[in-house]
Design an enzyme around this catalytic site. Structure first.
Site, PDB file in Angstrom:
ATOM      1  CB  CYS A   1      -3.730  -0.331   8.918  1.00 40.80           C
ATOM      2  SG  CYS A   1      -4.667  -0.198   7.390  1.00 40.80           S
TER       3      CYS A   1
ATOM      4  CB  CYS B   1      -5.022   4.183   5.016  1.00 44.85           C
ATOM      5  SG  CYS B   1      -4.829   3.088   6.098  1.00 44.85           S
TER       6      CYS B   1
ATOM      7  CB  CYS C   1      -0.954   0.092   1.337  1.00 50.65           C
ATOM      8  SG  CYS C   1      -0.350  -0.042   2.885  1.00 50.65           S
TER       9      CYS C   1
ATOM     10  CG  ASP D   1      -0.481   3.465   3.910  1.00 46.71           C
ATOM     11  OD1 ASP D   1      -0.333   4.131   2.673  1.00 46.71           O
ATOM     12  OD2 ASP D   1      -1.547   3.102   4.402  1.00 46.71           O
TER      13      ASP D   1
END
Ligand code: FES
Length: 138
Positions: free
Chosen positions: A104, A60, A34, A36
């Site tokens: 996450c 995110c 992703c 991140d």
């Protein structure tokens, strides 16, 4: 996607955002899939207690909420207690995350571990746990 009120709270009003200039444990992790990135700063005293903790997350909303919650959970704790923090404990404290967002919370757990590993290196203590590296799992 349904987010709990706790997630929305920590996303819109994240705790402990920023940097600690004289941090003695800094860790950065990223998820290649992703893109991140999460950076965690710890200020640890001579008794191994995390007296301050801040984070910067380029990611995110769930990554921001999980890093915010992770800092809340480890502040005032010892480094060994921080090492015992799991991503599921973070998810639980946030009253749940949608399954596609669980990775996450993994980032938050890993950022803490990396920062503690950096602290151990600085004080010359052997690292007796697995240090996370960038990965591309979901
Ligand atoms: Fe990757 Fe949230 S989508 S950390």
């Amino acid at each position: 996607m349904n987010y709990s009120a706790k997630v929305m709270d920590h996303f819109t009003n994240p705790r402990n955002v920023g940097e600690i200039e004289d941090a003695n444990g800094v860790g950065m992790v990223g998820n290649a899939k992703c893109g991140d990135i999460m950076k965690m700063y710890l200020k640890i005293d001579e008794n191994d207690v995390i007296v301050d903790c801040k984070f910067k997350t380029f990611g995110c909303g769930a990554a921001i909420a999980t890093s915010s919650m992770a800092t809340e959970l480890i502040k005032g704790k010892t480094v060994s207690e921080a090492l015992a923090l799991t991503n599921s404990a973070v998810v639980e404290a946030l009253e749940g995350l949608p399954p596609v967002k669980v990775h996450c919370s993994v980032l938050a757990e890993e950022a803490v571990k990396c920062a503690v590993a950096d602290y151990y290196t600085r004080i010359g203590r052997p690292i007796d746990f697995e240090v996370p590296t960038e990965h591309d799992e979901e």
